[in-house]
Design an enzyme around this catalytic site. Structure first.
Site, PDB file in Angstrom:
ATOM      1  N   ASN A  44       0.831  -1.217   0.000  1.00  0.00           N
ATOM      2  CA  ASN A  44       0.000   0.000   0.000  1.00  0.00           C
ATOM      3  C   ASN A  44       0.859   1.259   0.000  1.00  0.00           C
ATOM      4  O   ASN A  44       0.342   2.357   0.185  1.00  0.00           O
ATOM      5  CB  ASN A  44      -0.968   0.016   1.200  1.00  0.00           C
ATOM      6  N   SER A 137      10.412 -12.074  14.353  1.00  0.00           N
ATOM      7  CA  SER A 137      11.531 -11.256  14.820  1.00  0.00           C
ATOM      8  C   SER A 137      12.151 -11.863  16.071  1.00  0.00           C
ATOM      9  O   SER A 137      11.453 -12.489  16.887  1.00  0.00           O
ATOM     10  CB  SER A 137      10.989  -9.857  15.145  1.00  0.00           C
ATOM     11  N   TYR A 162       4.418  -3.606  19.088  1.00  0.00           N
ATOM     12  CA  TYR A 162       4.998  -4.182  17.867  1.00  0.00           C
ATOM     13  C   TYR A 162       5.454  -5.622  18.113  1.00  0.00           C
ATOM     14  O   TYR A 162       5.102  -6.542  17.379  1.00  0.00           O
ATOM     15  CB  TYR A 162       6.193  -3.334  17.365  1.00  0.00           C
ATOM     16  N   LYS A 166       4.076  -9.669  16.700  1.00  0.00           N
ATOM     17  CA  LYS A 166       4.830 -10.795  16.128  1.00  0.00           C
ATOM     18  C   LYS A 166       4.503 -12.082  16.890  1.00  0.00           C
ATOM     19  O   LYS A 166       4.339 -13.139  16.296  1.00  0.00           O
ATOM     20  CB  LYS A 166       6.335 -10.505  16.156  1.00  0.00           C
ATOM     21  N   ARG A 307      18.853   3.401  26.041  1.00  0.00           N
ATOM     22  CA  ARG A 307      17.524   3.641  25.467  1.00  0.00           C
ATOM     23  C   ARG A 307      16.532   2.711  26.169  1.00  0.00           C
ATOM     24  O   ARG A 307      16.799   1.510  26.297  1.00  0.00           O
ATOM     25  CB  ARG A 307      17.567   3.351  23.964  1.00  0.00           C
TER      26      ARG A 307
HETATM   27  P1  NAD Z   1       9.335  -2.037   5.490  1.00  0.00           P
HETATM   28  O1  NAD Z   1       8.500  -1.028   6.191  1.00  0.00           O
HETATM   29  O2  NAD Z   1      10.489  -1.550   4.692  1.00  0.00           O
HETATM   30  O3  NAD Z   1       8.413  -2.925   4.527  1.00  0.00           O
HETATM   31  C1  NAD Z   1       7.068  -3.213   4.819  1.00  0.00           C
HETATM   32  C2  NAD Z   1       6.258  -2.943   3.551  1.00  0.00           C
HETATM   33  O4  NAD Z   1       4.894  -3.294   3.822  1.00  0.00           O
HETATM   34  C3  NAD Z   1       6.277  -1.489   3.114  1.00  0.00           C
HETATM   35  O5  NAD Z   1       6.563  -1.407   1.727  1.00  0.00           O
HETATM   36  C4  NAD Z   1       4.854  -0.993   3.414  1.00  0.00           C
HETATM   37  O6  NAD Z   1       4.442   0.000   2.487  1.00  0.00           O
HETATM   38  C5  NAD Z   1       4.054  -2.286   3.294  1.00  0.00           C
HETATM   39  N1  NAD Z   1       2.811  -2.305   4.104  1.00  0.00           N
HETATM   40  C6  NAD Z   1       2.676  -1.985   5.412  1.00  0.00           C
HETATM   41  N2  NAD Z   1       1.391  -2.105   5.776  1.00  0.00           N
HETATM   42  C7  NAD Z   1       0.699  -2.536   4.689  1.00  0.00           C
HETATM   43  C8  NAD Z   1      -0.665  -2.850   4.428  1.00  0.00           C
HETATM   44  N3  NAD Z   1      -1.603  -2.703   5.362  1.00  0.00           N
HETATM   45  N4  NAD Z   1      -1.010  -3.267   3.193  1.00  0.00           N
HETATM   46  C9  NAD Z   1      -0.083  -3.386   2.224  1.00  0.00           C
HETATM   47  N5  NAD Z   1       1.223  -3.099   2.411  1.00  0.00           N
HETATM   48  C10 NAD Z   1       1.605  -2.683   3.620  1.00  0.00           C
HETATM   49  O7  NAD Z   1       9.799  -3.102   6.585  1.00  0.00           O
HETATM   50  P2  NAD Z   1      10.931  -4.225   6.491  1.00  0.00           P
HETATM   51  O8  NAD Z   1      12.077  -3.789   7.305  1.00  0.00           O
HETATM   52  O9  NAD Z   1      11.118  -4.628   5.088  1.00  0.00           O
HETATM   53  O10 NAD Z   1      10.201  -5.376   7.308  1.00  0.00           O
HETATM   54  C11 NAD Z   1       9.459  -6.397   6.657  1.00  0.00           C
HETATM   55  C12 NAD Z   1       8.864  -7.315   7.703  1.00  0.00           C
HETATM   56  O11 NAD Z   1       9.910  -7.864   8.489  1.00  0.00           O
HETATM   57  C13 NAD Z   1       7.909  -6.656   8.682  1.00  0.00           C
HETATM   58  O12 NAD Z   1       6.877  -7.576   8.961  1.00  0.00           O
HETATM   59  C14 NAD Z   1       8.760  -6.417   9.901  1.00  0.00           C
HETATM   60  O13 NAD Z   1       7.999  -6.383  11.070  1.00  0.00           O
HETATM   61  C15 NAD Z   1       9.651  -7.642   9.874  1.00  0.00           C
HETATM   62  N6  NAD Z   1      10.920  -7.478  10.574  1.00  0.00           N
HETATM   63  C16 NAD Z   1      11.728  -6.431  10.256  1.00  0.00           C
HETATM   64  C17 NAD Z   1      12.926  -6.252  10.924  1.00  0.00           C
HETATM   65  C18 NAD Z   1      13.814  -5.067  10.632  1.00  0.00           C
HETATM   66  O14 NAD Z   1      14.646  -4.727  11.477  1.00  0.00           O
HETATM   67  N7  NAD Z   1      13.706  -4.430   9.468  1.00  0.00           N
HETATM   68  C19 NAD Z   1      13.312  -7.165  11.909  1.00  0.00           C
HETATM   69  C20 NAD Z   1      12.467  -8.241  12.198  1.00  0.00           C
HETATM   70  C21 NAD Z   1      11.267  -8.394  11.515  1.00  0.00           C
HETATM   71  C1  WQD Z   2      20.752  -1.723  17.631  1.00  0.00           C
HETATM   72  C2  WQD Z   2      21.694  -1.293  18.749  1.00  0.00           C
HETATM   73  C3  WQD Z   2      20.743   0.314  20.264  1.00  0.00           C
HETATM   74  C4  WQD Z   2      20.329   3.573  17.409  1.00  0.00           C
HETATM   75  C5  WQD Z   2      14.949  -3.064  16.736  1.00  0.00           C
HETATM   76  C6  WQD Z   2      13.619  -3.612  17.160  1.00  0.00           C
HETATM   77  C7  WQD Z   2      13.509  -5.059  16.831  1.00  0.00           C
HETATM   78  C8  WQD Z   2      13.869  -5.337  15.373  1.00  0.00           C
HETATM   79  C9  WQD Z   2      15.071  -4.587  14.886  1.00  0.00           C
HETATM   80  C10 WQD Z   2      11.881  -5.771  14.114  1.00  0.00           C
HETATM   81  C11 WQD Z   2      20.996  -1.180  20.100  1.00  0.00           C
HETATM   82  C12 WQD Z   2      21.907   0.905  19.511  1.00  0.00           C
HETATM   83  C13 WQD Z   2      20.619   2.341  17.992  1.00  0.00           C
HETATM   84  C14 WQD Z   2      21.080   4.704  17.807  1.00  0.00           C
HETATM   85  C15 WQD Z   2      22.357   3.303  19.284  1.00  0.00           C
HETATM   86  N1  WQD Z   2      12.837  -4.999  14.465  1.00  0.00           N
HETATM   87  N2  WQD Z   2      21.616   2.233  18.906  1.00  0.00           N
HETATM   88  N3  WQD Z   2      22.089   4.521  18.725  1.00  0.00           N
HETATM   89  O1  WQD Z   2      17.000  -2.263  19.047  1.00  0.00           O
HETATM   90  O2  WQD Z   2      18.179  -4.366  18.257  1.00  0.00           O
HETATM   91  O3  WQD Z   2      15.961  -3.819  17.375  1.00  0.00           O
HETATM   92  O4  WQD Z   2      15.059  -3.245  15.317  1.00  0.00           O
HETATM   93  O5  WQD Z   2      11.447  -6.766  14.520  1.00  0.00           O
HETATM   94  O6  WQD Z   2      12.220  -5.442  17.120  1.00  0.00           O
HETATM   95  O7  WQD Z   2      13.494  -3.434  18.563  1.00  0.00           O
HETATM   96  O8  WQD Z   2      17.890  -2.462  16.670  1.00  0.00           O
HETATM   97  O9  WQD Z   2      19.061  -0.903  15.167  1.00  0.00           O
HETATM   98  O10 WQD Z   2      17.432   0.032  16.862  1.00  0.00           O
HETATM   99  O11 WQD Z   2      19.605  -0.901  17.646  1.00  0.00           O
HETATM  100  O12 WQD Z   2      23.278   3.210  20.107  1.00  0.00           O
HETATM  101  O13 WQD Z   2      20.865   5.808  17.335  1.00  0.00           O
HETATM  102  O14 WQD Z   2      22.177   0.029  18.437  1.00  0.00           O
HETATM  103  O15 WQD Z   2      20.752   0.751  21.582  1.00  0.00           O
HETATM  104  O16 WQD Z   2      21.915  -1.603  21.076  1.00  0.00           O
HETATM  105  P1  WQD Z   2      17.287  -3.212  17.968  1.00  0.00           P
HETATM  106  P2  WQD Z   2      18.460  -0.983  16.525  1.00  0.00           P
END
Ligand code: NAD
Ligand code: WQD
Length: 350
Positions: A44, A137, A162, A166, A307
């Protein structure tokens, strides 16, 4: 031979990638297309743009089919599946992912991350092939007691809405698999970073980045004055917190392998769970040092307080993914940081 060791064999099936224009989704679309899959992306554009389609085309020579659908709209999801009955599998990335925002607006997160999942599963389970991969995650483990973290580590009370989405998502999938033909793989990502080596696609954080690596690259680019390092009083080797940073292209390849496993009916359970990380923990200071080395830039940073909600350390035991999926990471932290830096320079025209 492809990079996964599989001969390209033309179209291998139609895969729906929700959120396929986002950070991890777009890299996965590239790897799927490289392996000969037909891809249809639903997004979207809430956290992405259609420009990503051009990046994917420049890398693979092909634009995936794209439909701009908000998965919170049940009727739109029903209509989509009614017109695409030939889908062989779904990779569900679409979700909202900002931890802080989820604390401020929990209902937005529960609606987007849970309703959309339910609507997709309701339609998918009507199809003959109900193959599903879910973006979970490492946040489900909270502060695990033992490092490295195995898939059997207990799930802890979520520290944010969040994180809770998950955990609930995993439970919804597991319950559904018990009463339907659903076959699912839950992939628990550690910390995805980096960008495609071509710098045609990468991470595009909206506003001020909350994650470490985009904050580092934006600081080095001069967009941010300095990086705040959140705490140097953790019980780690240098006092800063430790995470498992995985190159997004390695992560994307794991999705293709997981989908192949489902399509080939190699899964031994209707729901399987895998950690996706490198198995190596890196502290914040180590990430900064590696970045300085690969970029040749000195990074402006200062140590500040911890944080809220941060854990001390998290890194994956990857034995299960290594042995059962036959997947392991190929890129080092330095390579991942170099790709993130190349991408940052490209999008700033530097
Ligand atoms: P992102 O935000 O870059 O990608 C998510 C995409 O989903 C976006 O393009 C957004 O426009 C689309 N989207 C969101 N809500 C929508 C909806 N209702 N309908 C259609 N499209 C929708 O995020 P990402 O980093 O690529 O993460 C992808 C997945 O992986 C997510 O489920 C996120 O929770 C999970 N995840 C991400 C991380 C991370 O650190 N990036 C870590 C663990 C898990
Ligand atoms: C990494 C490390 C911070 C920013 C988050 C979500 C987790 C997952 C990934 C989706 C930590 C430190 C960060 C800054 C810093 N997402 N930091 N200065 O916290 O491991 O995880 O993103 O599922 O759910 O909680 O990732 O990249 O935010 O931080 O010192 O400006 O860097 O304290 O130790 P995190 P992060």
């Amino acid at each position: 031979m492809s990079s996964l060791g599989v001969p390209p064999s033309g179209a291998r099936g139609l895969i729906l990638v929700t959120g396929g224009l986002g950070f991890i989704g777009s890299h996965t679309v590239v790897e799927l297309q490289n392996e000969g899959y037909e891809v249809i992306v639903v997004d979207n554009l809430s956290n992405s743009s259609t420009e990503v389609l051009n990046g994917i085309e420049r890398i693979t020579g092909k634009k995936p089919i794209f439909e701009n659908i908000d998965l919170r709209e049940k009727a739109a999801v029903q209509n989509f599946f009614a017109t695409h009955t030939d889908i062989s599998g779904v990779i569900h990335f679409a979700a909202s992912k900002a931890v802080g925002e989820s604390v401020e607006n929990p209902l937005l997160y529960y609606e987007n991350n849970i309703s959309a999942l339910i609507y997709v599963l309701q339609e998918l389970t009507k199809l003959p092939a109900a193959n599903f991969i879910f973006s979970s995650s490492c946040t489900v483990y909270g502060q695990a007691e033992k490092m490295p973290i195995t898939e059997n580590a207990p799930i802890q009370t979520a520290m944010s809405p969040y994180g809770n989405t998950k955990q609930i998502g995993e439970e919804i999938i597991t319950d559904t698999s018990k009463v339907s033909a659903l076959n699912a793989i839950l992939l628990r990502y550690f910390n995805p970073i980096g960008a495609h080596e071509s710098a045609e696609i990468g991470e595009l954080p909206l506003g001020v980045p909350q994650n470490l690596v985009p904050f580092i690259t934006q600081t080095a680019m001069g967009l941010r004055q300095e990086l705040s390092v959140y705490g140097n009083d953790y019980p780690t080797s240098d006092g800063t917190a430790v995470r498992d940073y995985i190159h997004v292209v390695d992560l994307a390849k794991a999705h293709v392998i997981a989908m192949q496993r489902l399509l080939n009916k190699k899964n031994t359970d209707s729901v399987e769970t895998f950690n996706l990380g490198t198995g190596k923990g890196s502290s914040v200071l180590e990430v900064i040092q590696s970045f300085e080395k690969v970029s040749g830039q000195k990074l402006n940073y200062k140590i500040v307080g911890r944080r809220e909600g941060d854990i001390t350390e998290a890194y994956a035991n990857t034995d299960k993914a290594n042995s059962i999926l036959g997947w392991k990471t190929q890129s080092s932290l330095e390579e991942a940081l170099a790709s993130a830096w190349k991408w940052e320079k490209k999008i700033r025209n530097k």
